[in-house]
Design an enzyme around this catalytic site. Structure first.
Site, PDB file in Angstrom:
ATOM      1  N   LYS A 235       0.839  -1.201   0.000  1.00  0.00           N
ATOM      2  CA  LYS A 235       0.000   0.000   0.000  1.00  0.00           C
ATOM      3  C   LYS A 235       0.872   1.249   0.000  1.00  0.00           C
ATOM      4  O   LYS A 235       1.527   1.577   0.987  1.00  0.00           O
ATOM      5  CB  LYS A 235      -0.922   0.063   1.217  1.00  0.00           C
ATOM      6  CG  LYS A 235      -1.977   1.155   1.028  1.00  0.00           C
ATOM      7  CD  LYS A 235      -2.679   1.543   2.311  1.00  0.00           C
ATOM      8  CE  LYS A 235      -1.957   2.618   3.086  1.00  0.00           C
ATOM      9  NZ  LYS A 235      -1.843   3.926   2.384  1.00  0.00           N
TER      10      LYS A 235
ATOM     11  N   GLY B 248       7.039   4.793   8.276  1.00  0.00           N
ATOM     12  CA  GLY B 248       6.169   5.958   8.460  1.00  0.00           C
ATOM     13  C   GLY B 248       6.419   6.571   9.825  1.00  0.00           C
ATOM     14  O   GLY B 248       7.495   6.399  10.418  1.00  0.00           O
ATOM     15  N   SER B 249       5.415   7.238  10.328  1.00  0.00           N
ATOM     16  CA  SER B 249       5.589   7.963  11.587  1.00  0.00           C
ATOM     17  C   SER B 249       5.610   7.010  12.789  1.00  0.00           C
ATOM     18  O   SER B 249       5.025   5.922  12.747  1.00  0.00           O
ATOM     19  CB  SER B 249       4.440   8.960  11.757  1.00  0.00           C
ATOM     20  OG  SER B 249       3.218   8.265  11.765  1.00  0.00           O
ATOM     21  N   THR B 250       6.254   7.428  13.844  1.00  0.00           N
ATOM     22  CA  THR B 250       6.308   6.643  15.077  1.00  0.00           C
ATOM     23  C   THR B 250       4.899   6.443  15.627  1.00  0.00           C
ATOM     24  O   THR B 250       4.553   5.352  16.104  1.00  0.00           O
ATOM     25  CB  THR B 250       7.223   7.336  16.095  1.00  0.00           C
ATOM     26  OG1 THR B 250       8.562   7.294  15.574  1.00  0.00           O
ATOM     27  CG2 THR B 250       7.202   6.655  17.453  1.00  0.00           C
ATOM     28  N   GLU B 251       4.095   7.487  15.513  1.00  0.00           N
ATOM     29  CA  GLU B 251       2.718   7.432  16.013  1.00  0.00           C
ATOM     30  C   GLU B 251       1.941   6.270  15.344  1.00  0.00           C
ATOM     31  O   GLU B 251       1.320   5.452  16.029  1.00  0.00           O
ATOM     32  CB  GLU B 251       2.087   8.781  15.658  1.00  0.00           C
ATOM     33  CG  GLU B 251       0.737   9.044  16.181  1.00  0.00           C
ATOM     34  CD  GLU B 251       0.148  10.291  15.479  1.00  0.00           C
ATOM     35  OE1 GLU B 251       0.890  11.025  14.785  1.00  0.00           O
ATOM     36  OE2 GLU B 251      -1.059  10.482  15.623  1.00  0.00           O
TER      37      GLU B 251
ATOM     38  N   GLY C 181       3.297   3.803  13.651  1.00  0.00           N
ATOM     39  CA  GLY C 181       4.025   2.560  13.932  1.00  0.00           C
ATOM     40  C   GLY C 181       3.533   1.894  15.210  1.00  0.00           C
ATOM     41  O   GLY C 181       3.387   0.664  15.282  1.00  0.00           O
TER      42      GLY C 181
ATOM     43  N   GLU D  30      10.108   0.974  10.472  1.00  0.00           N
ATOM     44  CA  GLU D  30      11.128   2.002  10.254  1.00  0.00           C
ATOM     45  C   GLU D  30      10.410   3.326  10.447  1.00  0.00           C
ATOM     46  O   GLU D  30       9.571   3.707   9.632  1.00  0.00           O
ATOM     47  CB  GLU D  30      11.725   1.835   8.858  1.00  0.00           C
ATOM     48  CG  GLU D  30      13.052   2.538   8.687  1.00  0.00           C
ATOM     49  CD  GLU D  30      12.909   3.917   8.101  1.00  0.00           C
ATOM     50  OE1 GLU D  30      12.856   4.885   8.905  1.00  0.00           O
ATOM     51  OE2 GLU D  30      12.832   4.024   6.875  1.00  0.00           O
TER      52      GLU D  30
ATOM     53  N   CYS E  92      13.344  10.683   6.860  1.00  0.00           N
ATOM     54  CA  CYS E  92      13.356  10.214   8.246  1.00  0.00           C
ATOM     55  C   CYS E  92      14.720  10.412   8.893  1.00  0.00           C
ATOM     56  O   CYS E  92      14.807  10.579  10.105  1.00  0.00           O
ATOM     57  CB  CYS E  92      12.908   8.761   8.329  1.00  0.00           C
ATOM     58  SG  CYS E  92      13.812   7.699   7.214  1.00  0.00           S
TER      59      CYS E  92
HETATM   60  P1  ADP Z   1       3.311  10.480   7.570  1.00  0.00           P
HETATM   61  O1  ADP Z   1       3.062  11.079   8.927  1.00  0.00           O
HETATM   62  O2  ADP Z   1       4.697  10.558   7.110  1.00  0.00           O
HETATM   63  O3  ADP Z   1       2.247  10.800   6.558  1.00  0.00           O
HETATM   64  P2  ADP Z   1       2.122   8.043   8.286  1.00  0.00           P
HETATM   65  O4  ADP Z   1       2.763   7.214   9.320  1.00  0.00           O
HETATM   66  O5  ADP Z   1       0.875   8.783   8.609  1.00  0.00           O
HETATM   67  O6  ADP Z   1       3.249   8.961   7.772  1.00  0.00           O
HETATM   68  O7  ADP Z   1       1.824   7.202   6.987  1.00  0.00           O
HETATM   69  C1  ADP Z   1       2.709   6.274   6.416  1.00  0.00           C
HETATM   70  C2  ADP Z   1       1.896   5.191   5.763  1.00  0.00           C
HETATM   71  O8  ADP Z   1       1.095   4.561   6.757  1.00  0.00           O
HETATM   72  C3  ADP Z   1       0.904   5.671   4.700  1.00  0.00           C
HETATM   73  O9  ADP Z   1       0.845   4.691   3.661  1.00  0.00           O
HETATM   74  C4  ADP Z   1      -0.402   5.724   5.461  1.00  0.00           C
HETATM   75  O10 ADP Z   1      -1.526   5.573   4.622  1.00  0.00           O
HETATM   76  C5  ADP Z   1      -0.263   4.528   6.378  1.00  0.00           C
HETATM   77  N1  ADP Z   1      -1.085   4.573   7.584  1.00  0.00           N
HETATM   78  C6  ADP Z   1      -1.500   5.656   8.285  1.00  0.00           C
HETATM   79  N2  ADP Z   1      -2.255   5.290   9.334  1.00  0.00           N
HETATM   80  C7  ADP Z   1      -2.327   3.933   9.322  1.00  0.00           C
HETATM   81  C8  ADP Z   1      -2.950   2.956  10.158  1.00  0.00           C
HETATM   82  N3  ADP Z   1      -3.663   3.293  11.226  1.00  0.00           N
HETATM   83  N4  ADP Z   1      -2.800   1.660   9.826  1.00  0.00           N
HETATM   84  C9  ADP Z   1      -2.065   1.292   8.762  1.00  0.00           C
HETATM   85  N5  ADP Z   1      -1.462   2.161   7.939  1.00  0.00           N
HETATM   86  C10 ADP Z   1      -1.568   3.475   8.206  1.00  0.00           C
END
Ligand code: ADP
Length: 508
Positions: A206, A259-262, A264, A281, A315
């Site tokens: 995705k 993606g973000s720690t939040e 993750g 990561e 990152c």
């Molecule tokens: P950023 O803050 O850099 O946009 P995110 O961590 O929000 O990074 O997003 C990174 C990826 O994780 C994107 O593909 C986003 O669609 C996906 N994503 C965001 N929230 C969720 C979630 N709750 N479950 C799974 N994937 C998610």
């Protein structure tokens, strides 16, 4: 290169895309499931914007839980039966190599697409993103034929004369869900897919909702390369819906996330319900540490590149500058000078040195951080605002007089914003550098071998660069300490993350 007058006065207009990219955009993007391009059962679509103009350039399907079920079923079928599990490692290697060649053949088009979708300059995408993506597939192609276990002796009791033949074998982990962010869309897709495919897994990928285009074009090249149907499935959709459904799906064996720690943390919790393998990561707040002996010309260029590369949306961005008191003023002045001279513009314009941020939301977030820095007492040395323009630009910004309790010092901004502090000795700077929940990367700038070797072990980060920054190679393990995640991508360690180790004990 002389800037055109039009460019000097304001942001240049975005040039028209090439016929190849226009043709791709005109094809209505769909989901790749089981080797076919199919509509989403949701019937809703997600708009995709050019960050340099704010204009919509495409729309992609918004995959729902039913689409996730279909994609996971296709990946499961391809994993358990059909040509993929019977393929020789050398055949997987050849497929990966062919895909790398196709990426290189379409490099120009992919670089342009990446630029239009993410905002980064086409030049940078051509120099970094596209070659790094094909290199990842080529490097991992080599691993397909080199996956191995070991034989070993045991001390098992048994009847007199009993003997055991014991060994380990590495098997592909199964169906993997791979969720990637928007900052390096093609590199991220390649970094996830390549080791998984080399190991023999099947994938549901995705891309980020902001930047789905290069992954979809990659899907076309994956079909052209000859991967069997269902080996790679690509779902466009939002994180909280499509992403979350992939993570929760009971038939997905592993989740690889960047993606973000939040997010993750959310993913790690959800994946634990089905005890999935997880690699994360996540974010960073990487220190750039300048020792007093460092070559200042190298440092200024390096520190500027460490934060402003990809508009700071990296990152491992070197977002906290620590310079020794003796050299602090010169380094700060130098980096501010670079920031001031950088030409903002649309990614397809040949004179642009820094593109916009990926989205309006990201632009507002970054400007919000700059505002909070000002309010908490930081001094804006350069930048600090956005040009009047519908694109999502933010001027390269340097903040001084920052304290360790400020949000701009503690939180990941993910934009072209550098915070700078001075230090006096190694222990002090190591403590300051580590004073963050993150631990992804760091760089040290010095030619003093003893000081460097004393500092490297003190830094809690997955990668430490010396006299360079942003150096990431397909053969160099990459990942985080602390809340920057776990697992190591690239190198042998990536293959290990996509395999299970099976012990076999045969009484003979
Ligand atoms: P950023 O803050 O850099 O946009 P995110 O961590 O929000 O990074 O997003 C990174 C990826 O994780 C994107 O593909 C986003 O669609 C996906 N994503 C965001 N929230 C969720 C979630 N709750 N479950 C799974 N994937 C998610």
């Amino acid at each position: 290169m002389n800037a055109s007058p039009e460019f000097r006065s304001e942001i240049a207009p975005q040039p028209e895309p090439s016929p190849a990219v226009a043709k791709f955009l005109a094809r209505k993007p769909r989901l790749l499931i089981g080797g076919e391009w199919v509509e989403s059962s949701s019937k809703t679509r997600i708009p995709v914007f050019d960050p340099a103009t704010g204009k919509q350039i495409a729309e992609v399907p918004d995959a729902n839980a039913e689409d996730v079920n279909r994609a996971v079923a296709a990946a499961r079928k391809a994993f358990e039966s059909g040509p993929w599990p019977d393929m020789l490692p050398a055949q997987r290697e050849a497929l990966l190599w062919r895909l790398a060649d196709l990426i290189d053949r379409h490099a120009e088009e992919l670089a342009e697409l990446e630029s239009l979708d993410n905002g980064k300059t086409k030049l940078m995408a051509s120099m970094v993103d596209i070659p790094a993506a094909s290199a990842q597939f080529r490097y991992m192609a080599g691993w397909a034929t080199k996956i191995e276990g070991s034989t070993f002796q045991t001390s098992l009791p048994g009847p007199p004369g009993a003997k055991y033949h014991t060994y380990t074998v590495r098997e592909p982990v199964g169906v993997v869900g791979q969720i990637v962010p928007w900052n390096f869309p093609l590199i991220m897709a390649a970094t996830k897919l390549a080791p998984a495919l080399a190991a023999g897994c099947t994938c549901v990928l995705k891309p980020a909702e902001q930047t789905p285009l290069s992954a979809l074009r990659l899907g076309e090249l994956i079909i052209e390369a000859g991967f069997p149907p269902g080996v790679v499935n690509i779902l466009t959709g939002y994180g909280e819906t499509t992403g979350a459904a992939i993570v929760a799906h009971p038939d997905v064996d592993k989740i690889a996330f960047t993606g973000s720690t939040e997010v993750g943390k959310i993913i790690n919790k959800s994946a634990s319900d089905t005890v999935k393998r997880v690699s994360l990561e996540l974010g960073g707040k990487s220190p750039v540490i300048v020792l007093p002996d460092a070559d200042l010309e190298t440092v200024v260029g390096g520190a500027a590149q460490a934060i402003f590369f990809n508009s700071g949306q990296v990152c491992v961005a070197g977002s906290r500058l620590f310079a020794h008191r003796k050299v602090f003023d010169k380094v700060l002045e130098g980096v501010a000078g670079v920031a001031k001279s950088m030409k903002l513009g649309p990614g397809l314009h040949p004179e642009t040195q820094m593109g916009p941020l990926v989205s309006r939301e990201q632009q507002e977030r970054v400007l919000g951080y700059i505002k909070s820095g000002r309010e908490e007492g930081a001094a804006v040395v350069v930048g600090g605002d956005a040009p009047q323009h519908p694109g999502y630009f933010v001027r390269p910004t340097v903040l001084a007089d920052v304290r360790r309790d400020m949000r701009v010092f503690r939180e990941e901004i993910f934009g072209p914003v550098l915070v700078a502090q001075r230090f006096d000795d190694l222990d002090e700077v190591a403590a300051a550098a580590n004073d963050t929940p993150y631990g992804l990367a760091a760089s040290i700038w010095s030619n003093d071998l003893r000081a460097v070797h004393r500092l490297v072990p003190k830094i809690k980060a997955g990668t430490v660069w010396v006299n360079c920054h942003h150096m990431i190679d397909a053969n160099m393990p990459f990942g985080g300490y602390k809340q920057s995640g776990f697992g190591r991508e690239n190198g042998r360690t990536a293959i290990e993350m996509y395999t299970e180790l099976k012990s076999v004990c045969i009484a003979i």
